[in-house]
Design an enzyme around this catalytic site. Structure first.
Site, PDB file in Angstrom:
ATOM      1  N   ALA A 203      65.047 158.765 -17.024  1.00 60.67           N
ATOM      2  CA  ALA A 203      63.944 157.936 -15.866  1.00 60.67           C
ATOM      3  C   ALA A 203      64.272 155.975 -16.083  1.00 60.67           C
ATOM      4  CB  ALA A 203      63.415 158.565 -16.734  1.00 60.67           C
ATOM      5  N   CYS A 329      74.873 149.875 -26.000  1.00 62.38           N
ATOM      6  CA  CYS A 329      74.860 150.780 -26.877  1.00 62.38           C
ATOM      7  C   CYS A 329      75.908 150.225 -27.357  1.00 62.38           C
ATOM      8  CB  CYS A 329      75.343 151.636 -26.628  1.00 62.38           C
ATOM      9  SG  CYS A 329      75.235 152.636 -24.866  1.00 62.38           S
TER      10      CYS A 329
END
Ligand SMILES: *Cc1c(COP(=O)(O)O)cnc(C)c1O
Length: 389
Positions: A203, A329
């Site tokens: 999302a 990341c």
């Protein structure tokens, strides 16, 4: 310093929550707190909301609501697909295939399986980041049970030939999963015509909340759950549903469908091309990473030789621009990105990577501001740099 303009161009790392999404979520923290598994009115109102959210997410990709499993994000959906399929089919075979440029949620799930009784083939990619369908074909074995190739890469924007790759697996009766976290909501997708068995979404990469994702699992496919318990999410992800986040994801998916119908991705692609041209024309020796044609409409990524990507990101931030070097990341670590290395770039070149990812609110003026601001920053850094041209 009287800096007024801020331009957020790190939408591949995460997107801002759309105010309409936040507004839709709020009542599910306050008034509507029932457990959707309860039979009374409190439970019924949140069950209805869960069903609606599932339908909204399903319709973004042409799936049926029963084929959507809500998870705690993109990483969890990837892990469920990969570990869940590998385990469920372990008696049938123990050979698995993925690519060298996957997100760590995929790559590290495979590496873990590789240390725990499975055999993993990691396919290389070419200079633009493409997996070669012929190489996939020749890597398939009789004991191959699962192939996972991402739909679009987060660092270089390349869109993989998923129709071809999926069809090869379908012909051999091998499960095919795709991590579509970067593509879903940004490109028109329809699982009715795509040869994919499982597809991951998140999302927060489409203006929804963080901490919720979904795995599309084609009807009839059996997976082993990662989380055992009360049997929620069709037995695949136990635990009381996170209703506010699901509601937010549902609204985000519906808004994404509307933007796609309006051609927002085409608007973004025009801006992207303006940005790419502006950077390549004004920053000496810079070059595009990934494919010039088959790339995400909001995605621009470069290598700028003889500079340190992190220094560039910090100076851009000082000028009000949110950019990234490599992926969110892996930054913070000094290792160059596994994606850029897989393209065949040297460690040194990979260190000078810059990713600029546009969003639904990005304007031409924003793009022009970046084109104006970046070249002097690069020049300053190069003047300071010990590397010589
Ligand atoms: C962001 C991202 C993920 C991880 O999603 P989370 O919701 O942050 O866990 C996985 N794959 C790709 C390609 C991504 O860009």
């Amino acid at each position: 310093m009287n800096q007024t303009r801020t331009v957020y161009l790190d939408n591949s790392a995460t997107t801002p929550v759309d105010p309409k999404v936040a507004e839709a979520m709020l009542p599910y923290f306050t008034e509507h707190y029932g457990n959707p598994n309860s039979l009374h009115r409190w439970g019924k109102s949140t069950r209805v909301a869960m069903d609606a959210a599932r339908s909204q997410v399903a319709s973004l990709i042409g799936a049926e609501p029963k084929e959507i499993i809500f998870t705690g994000g993109g990483s969890e959906a990837d892990n469920l697909a990969i570990k869940g399929a590998a385990w469920a089919l372990r008696e049938k075979g123990r050979h698995l295939i993925t690519s060298a440029i996957e997100h760590h949620a995929v790559l590290d799930a495979f590496k873990w399986l590789g240390k725990n009784g499975f055999e993993v083939t990691i396919l290389p990619v070419d200079r633009e980041g493409f997996v070669d369908p012929e190489q996939l074909k020749s890597a398939l074995r009789d004991d191959t049970t699962l192939v996972s190739i991402m739909m679009a890469n987060n660092e270089i924007g390349t869109i993989e030939p998923i129709e071809e790759l999926g069809a090869i697996c379908q012909d051999r009766g091998i499960l095919f999963h795709t991590d579509a976290v970067q593509a879903a909501g940004h490109l028109p997708l329809d699982v009715k015509s795509l040869p994919v068995d499982m597809l991951t979404m998140a999302a927060h990469k489409m203006y929804g909340p963080k901490g919720i994702g979904a795995l599309y699992v084609r009807k009839g496919i059996r997976l082993t759950p990662l989380i055992h318990g009360g049997g929620q999410e069709f037995g695949l992800r136990s635990g009381t549903e996170n209703v506010p986040l699901a509601v937010g994801f549902g609204v985000a998916a519906e808004l994404a469908s509307q933007r796609l119908a309006r051609g927002e991705h085409l608007r973004e692609a025009d801006l992207r091309d303006r940005l790419i041209r502006g950077v390549l024309d004004n920053v000496p020796d810079s070059f595009l990473t990934g494919s010039p044609e088959k790339r995400l409409p909001f995605h621009a990524s470069f290598c700028i030789p003889r500079i340190e990507g992190e220094a560039m990101v910090l100076r851009l931030d000082f000028a009000g621009i949110g950019a990234s070097s490599g992926s969110a990341c892996t930054s913070g670590s000094l290792d160059p990105s596994h994606v850029l290395l897989a393209l065949g770039l040297s460690h040194e070149t990979a260190h000078g990577s810059l990713r600029l990812t546009l969003g639904k609110d990005t304007t031409a003026e924003d793009v022009d501001y970046v084109i104006q601001t970046l070249p002097p920053i690069v020049k300053t850094l190069r003047d300071m740099s010990p590397y010589k041209a």
